[in-house]
Design an enzyme around this catalytic site. Structure first.
Site, PDB file in Angstrom:
ATOM      1  N   THR A 138       0.870  -1.175   0.000  1.00 50.29           N
ATOM      2  CA  THR A 138       0.000   0.000   0.000  1.00 50.29           C
ATOM      3  C   THR A 138       0.907   1.226   0.000  1.00 50.29           C
ATOM      4  OG1 THR A 138      -0.089   0.245   2.414  1.00 50.29           O
ATOM      5  CG2 THR A 138      -1.712  -1.231   1.411  1.00 50.29           C
ATOM      6  N   GLY A 188       3.090  -1.217   4.715  1.00 51.12           N
ATOM      7  CA  GLY A 188       2.352  -0.034   5.154  1.00 51.12           C
ATOM      8  C   GLY A 188       3.347   1.103   5.318  1.00 51.12           C
ATOM      9  N   VAL A 215       7.427  -2.258   7.057  1.00 55.25           N
ATOM     10  CA  VAL A 215       7.371  -0.801   7.168  1.00 55.25           C
ATOM     11  C   VAL A 215       7.967  -0.168   5.907  1.00 55.25           C
ATOM     12  CG1 VAL A 215       8.115   1.209   8.493  1.00 55.25           C
ATOM     13  CG2 VAL A 215       7.567  -0.942   9.680  1.00 55.25           C
ATOM     14  N   LYS A 216       7.145   0.645   5.245  1.00 56.37           N
ATOM     15  CA  LYS A 216       7.581   1.274   3.996  1.00 56.37           C
ATOM     16  C   LYS A 216       8.104   2.676   4.303  1.00 56.37           C
ATOM     17  CE  LYS A 216       5.751   1.140  -0.710  1.00 56.37           C
ATOM     18  NZ  LYS A 216       4.505   1.179  -1.487  1.00 56.37           N
ATOM     19  N   LEU A 217       9.300   2.957   3.794  1.00 53.94           N
ATOM     20  CA  LEU A 217      10.002   4.206   4.108  1.00 53.94           C
ATOM     21  C   LEU A 217      10.492   4.859   2.821  1.00 53.94           C
ATOM     22  CD1 LEU A 217      12.193   2.403   6.737  1.00 53.94           C
ATOM     23  CD2 LEU A 217      10.551   4.191   7.361  1.00 53.94           C
TER      24      LEU A 217
END
Ligand code: G3P
Length: 218
Positions: free
Chosen positions: A27, A56, A82-84
């Site tokens: 996402t 996310g 965890v998307k960074l």
């Protein structure tokens, strides 16, 4: 090659899970906004539905805040990634979260130099955006080739190449030929993969012929 779907729409995810083709979900803030759902609630729901990784994205650009958000996101479920963003702060956060065993997906990657930084920071996935490069007349698939080549030179790099911003089946198949680990694909493109005019024409003829026999198996 692993297939992730790039969506925050629960119904689309459920439908694709029934095909057995789906290995994960990604996402981003735009997809969450489009869904109209609460970030934490929708990610929790997706993580419970999908056995594989679910990305996310953080909602801030400051490393300390990204780390705090990343930890909160990681509490949602074991399969939350965890998307960074690929910035100085994003890479700092990637390194800190990776050191704690939290899985990360570094996004908005547009160069092989950026991909190398993410790998060195311990990213689980790097997300190069092919479609957005093509949109500005740069070579999106060339970037995937470069990253795959660079990563293959170093056996200690375990970061997976997650091809993102896919716009059509050609992007996907070019990435597959290059040996990219993962593709995150919009639902529309996944449905396009099934289509071939000869399949449609052949099936129509078979159905017509079986009807002429007045037989059925059930
Ligand atoms: O989720 C990241 C990426 O796949 C976005 O794609 O189509 O917005 O460039 P797009």
């Amino acid at each position: 090659m692993k297939f992730f779907v790039d969506t925050a729409e629960i119904d689309e995810i459920k439908a694709l899970l029934e095909t057995g083709l789906l290995n994960g979900v990604t996402t981003n803030p735009s997809l969450i906004a489009k869904s109209g759902r609460n970030i934490l609630e929708v990610l929790k729901e997706i993580c419970a539905l999908v056995p594989g990784p679910v990305s996310g994205e953080v909602t801030t650009t400051v490393a300390a805040d990204m780390i705090a958000e990343g930890k909160k996101l990681a509490e949602i479920a074991d399969n939350l990634v965890v998307k960074l963003p690929l910035t100085f702060d994003g890479i700092k956060a990637c390194y800190a979260l990776s050191q704690e065993g939290i899985k990360t997906n570094v996004t908005l990657c547009f160069s092989s130099a950026q991909a190398l930084l993410a790998a060195k920071a311990g990213a689980t996935y790097i997300s190069p955006f092919v479609g957005r490069l093509d949109d500005i007349a740069q070579d999106g698939m060339g970037l995937i080739a470069d990253i795959c080549q660079v990563y293959s030179m170093y056996p200690d790099i375990h970061t997976e190449v997650l091809v993102a911003s896919i716009r059509n089946p050609i992007h996907l198949m070019e990435a597959a030929k290059m040996g990219a680990d993962v593709a995150t694909i919009p639902p529309k493109v996944i449905h396009q993969l099934f289509k071939h005019p000869l399949t449609d024409a052949g099936l129509e003829a078979f159905m017509k012929d079986v009807a002429s026999t007045k037989q059925s198996i059930l």
